[in-house]
Design a protein around this motif. Sequence first.
Motif, PDB file in Angstrom:
ATOM      1  N   GLU A 404       0.833  -1.200   0.000  1.00  0.00           N
ATOM      2  CA  GLU A 404       0.000   0.000   0.000  1.00  0.00           C
ATOM      3  C   GLU A 404       0.869   1.252   0.000  1.00  0.00           C
ATOM      4  O   GLU A 404       1.973   1.245   0.552  1.00  0.00           O
ATOM      5  CB  GLU A 404      -0.920   0.008   1.227  1.00  0.00           C
ATOM      6  N   ARG A 492      -8.190   2.739  -1.907  1.00  0.00           N
ATOM      7  CA  ARG A 492      -8.599   1.866  -0.810  1.00  0.00           C
ATOM      8  C   ARG A 492      -9.503   2.595   0.181  1.00  0.00           C
ATOM      9  O   ARG A 492     -10.589   2.136   0.490  1.00  0.00           O
ATOM     10  CB  ARG A 492      -7.349   1.329  -0.085  1.00  0.00           C
ATOM     11  N   GLU A 493      -9.054   3.769   0.694  1.00  0.00           N
ATOM     12  CA  GLU A 493      -9.888   4.507   1.645  1.00  0.00           C
ATOM     13  C   GLU A 493      -9.345   5.907   1.852  1.00  0.00           C
ATOM     14  O   GLU A 493      -8.174   6.192   1.572  1.00  0.00           O
ATOM     15  CB  GLU A 493      -9.968   3.794   2.994  1.00  0.00           C
ATOM     16  N   ARG A 544     -14.562   8.378   7.486  1.00  0.00           N
ATOM     17  CA  ARG A 544     -13.846   7.445   6.618  1.00  0.00           C
ATOM     18  C   ARG A 544     -14.788   6.991   5.503  1.00  0.00           C
ATOM     19  O   ARG A 544     -15.991   6.854   5.715  1.00  0.00           O
ATOM     20  CB  ARG A 544     -13.360   6.221   7.384  1.00  0.00           C
ATOM     21  N   SER A 545     -14.200   6.764   4.322  1.00  0.00           N
ATOM     22  CA  SER A 545     -14.978   6.205   3.223  1.00  0.00           C
ATOM     23  C   SER A 545     -14.110   5.263   2.414  1.00  0.00           C
ATOM     24  O   SER A 545     -12.941   5.560   2.150  1.00  0.00           O
ATOM     25  CB  SER A 545     -15.530   7.307   2.309  1.00  0.00           C
ATOM     26  N   ARG A 546     -14.714   4.148   2.039  1.00  0.00           N
ATOM     27  CA  ARG A 546     -14.072   3.196   1.128  1.00  0.00           C
ATOM     28  C   ARG A 546     -14.891   3.024  -0.146  1.00  0.00           C
ATOM     29  O   ARG A 546     -14.616   2.120  -0.934  1.00  0.00           O
ATOM     30  CB  ARG A 546     -13.878   1.859   1.832  1.00  0.00           C
ATOM     31  N   SER A 548     -16.298   3.593  -3.826  1.00  0.00           N
ATOM     32  CA  SER A 548     -15.666   3.974  -5.093  1.00  0.00           C
ATOM     33  C   SER A 548     -16.077   5.382  -5.509  1.00  0.00           C
ATOM     34  O   SER A 548     -15.322   6.080  -6.188  1.00  0.00           O
ATOM     35  CB  SER A 548     -16.036   2.963  -6.179  1.00  0.00           C
ATOM     36  N   SER A 592     -17.592  11.915   3.060  1.00  0.00           N
ATOM     37  CA  SER A 592     -17.151  10.738   3.804  1.00  0.00           C
ATOM     38  C   SER A 592     -18.037  10.550   5.027  1.00  0.00           C
ATOM     39  O   SER A 592     -18.478  11.517   5.655  1.00  0.00           O
ATOM     40  CB  SER A 592     -15.695  10.871   4.229  1.00  0.00           C
TER      41      SER A 592
END
Length: 940
Positions: A404, A492-493, A544-546, A548, A592
Amino acid sequence: MKLHLLAGVSLASVAVVFASGAARAEATAAAVSAAIAGEVVHGRVVNGAGEPLPGAEVRVRGSGQRAVTDTQGEFNLVLPTGQAVLDVNYIGLPSTSQPLTVAAGGVDLSIVLGGTATDLADVVVTGLISDGVARSLNQQKNADGTLNVLSADAIGRYPDPNVAESLQRVPGIAIQRDQGEGRYINVRGAPSAFTAVSVDGVQVPAVDPGTRAVDLDTLPSDIVSNVEVSKTLLPSQDADSIAGAVNIKTRSPFDRRRLVLNGYGGGSYNDYGGSDVRAGATVSNVFGPNEIFGALVSLSYSQTNRRPENVESGWTKMETPEGGEVFALEESLFKDYDTERTRQAVTGALEYRPSDNFRAWLRGSFAQFEDDEYRNQLLLTYDEDNLQPGATDSAAEFSEVTVERQLRHRTQKNEITILSLGGERTFGNGAVWDANLSWADSEQTYPNRNELLFRSELEPTVSYDFSGDHYEPTYSIFETGEHLDASEYAFRENVYRSNTTQQEDVAFQTNVELPSNFGGRDVTWKFGAKYRTRDVTADEERFRSRASADAPSQTFADLLTDSPSRNYGYFLGDKFDSGLVDDYFASHRATSGRRMPDSVVADYEAQEDILAGYGQARLDIGATNVVLGLRVEQTKFEGSAPTYTVTEDGDEIYSTASVDRDQTDFFPSLTVRHSFSDNLIGRFALTRSISRPEFSQIVPRRIEETDGTDISYEIGNPDLEPTLSNNVDLGLEYYFASLGVVSANAFYKDLTDYRYVLTYEDELNIGGTIFDAEFETPINAPDGHIAGLELNWQQKFGFLPGLLSGLGVFANYTWTDAEITTAQPYGGRTDFALPGQSDNNYNVAVFYEKAGVSARLSYTKRSDYLEEINADDPDFDLYVEGREQLDFTASYDFGNGVEVFTEAKNLTNSAGTRYYGSRERTYEYEKFGYNVFFGVRFKL
């Protein structure tokens, strides 16, 4: 608030307020006046240039009565009318005797040592090493308790940008660093929270919510007049300093009693960074009829660019395919920093002295520290299921390694603000009454804690080998280069966090000092009371957001620059474009999702009220000075934190948990100082002190951190007890007339309810799924101790011939032994080293001072110390490796108030290292490089 209203009135009005209060206190003084026969002798001791001499000893010939001058060189004695002779001693200057006639109404006099005082307006004084040493030694020698003093002149001779760095030169003090710069201090091997810090007697609230220890890197060293470290406490001092109390004194316009203008400026080069700038200036003067008013303003500014190199390695134990067990990595984190640190501070003082018997003051200070940091990171994650055959404790190979890349932008801002309004009145019988109202505010904010993470679709096979250089091991990925393929990375996030913690402290204290004759001996009684209330609020938000939909519109490759990102010899790839990523952060934060309950359960509120009172007596028995007394402190604490639970039906419930406590503690004290001769001083002290729990630890909160299947909890403990310590100190000091001292001080601290943070692992059942979770919680160890020995030698070799007479040395060594015993065994152990305690701490400096040339080569070192206890396995106790540092300073004084100087810091390029259990299992390895500074000072 009433405080702000008072801050807007004139000092003349303030004088009326305190004078009326003094009139009420005069009744108390009158009650003992019949037992006091004599008049007040007010004196000031200065050198030939008219500069005040703090710490000078004044004795009344025949009676043995004794006084010590304060920071303005002033003293008071109560003597019977008639003839008297005062003998004045000051290390570094010839002693003198002053005959005087004590008449009704008292006496004011000035005593000059080392020459004839001239018109102060025509005097230009240059501060050299010797000036600072003399001031420090005299204050230390003549103090009632064990005291170390750092003067501004001494601080200026080291390349120390903040107060923490300056204090590492004091015997028995080691520092904890952040990115190479001192932040916290450990006094006599004790944890940093065992030392209270005050500015001009006003206790400073901590800016970090996780500790009571004050971030001393927030306070620049150039605003300081001197720093006093009390290693034994008197009843008149706050009891919450088991290791020692640090009082930072700022300058006063009455230090010089004339127009003073001085400053400095310059720039530097960072080996691991870029150019830096530092500047500061102070202006003060006395004015008005008979120069009864004084004003001072001091400014300080610095900006430092830093690019430390850092690698972290997370270790665990894994089962090998062959059925054995080895130490192995679970992750490797390579960090490439771009950091800008800015410090700015202002101090000010308004003082009113209409006579030698009354003074009033309004003092204020503001300090701000901002750390703006971008961090390019490469993260490798290893899975135990993919460990390949042939692994050892230092080398292994894993398949399907997760790769990562991340950019973190973190901005931290610390602010400390202090206001103090006070007055002091000396009565005709020698009684002294003083009062002080203060407001102190500390605030830490993180406006930016933003992260953008990409994960590579490639899952390469990676091997590592620590068997050679365990600080910079080899990793196969830097040969094969899979992490460099930008086309394989996908979003990823994103993560956003912001924190604000504020501690506001309001205090009022008053003291009355009463000279008397008791049983045929002169006894000075002192009584006082103090009320302090502190309000603490902590607020945290997490997003937080993952999804797309929240991915950047650009590809990973589009967000990169053509600048290489390197860490030691490791090429991490190209750096992120911080501007583009900041634009992404700004546009996506609102979309987010707010993380719940994380954004709620981390918050808390607390209020601590402390009501204290004390009484003490000071008496001279020939060459022996005794101070004995009792202090009582009542502590009331209220705290609350949000809680979150999920019912069996899946309902989420938010509520508030509270804690309410009340405790009273007694602190008896006996301090003895004995002069075997004018130069040989013995000391003994029996004291008791306290360290109250951190606010964040005592409130009933439970914080969960989740990263995939990794779950950790931080759990508060409302039943956490304060640590109490019974202390024994014994010391012997020999002072040389040629500016020097040799001393030895032994100490023993018997600890009850020492608090420490316990880390352990346990299984957690969430919805029928079993997870391995890590827990952290503070608990008390019933018993513990700190024992040690301080050795100190400093001397100027003025007895050597010619140019060699400018040589001198500072050297000190501290040995400590500390241990805590827990109520239950952890990993088969009940006895542990004290976290933060180094067995050995060294300081050595060789200096030269002659004909305007001043130079100093200084070396400091501390040995390894334990940072964190692992309850399950001693192999994963976290240690900080001992560190040494070599610094150099030099200057030339042209004799006209102008001085050029240079500083070279960390010439050894020493690293900061942490490890698990054994040095071979390096957890963190960080280097900062050296720094060279050039500047100009001026004094008018």
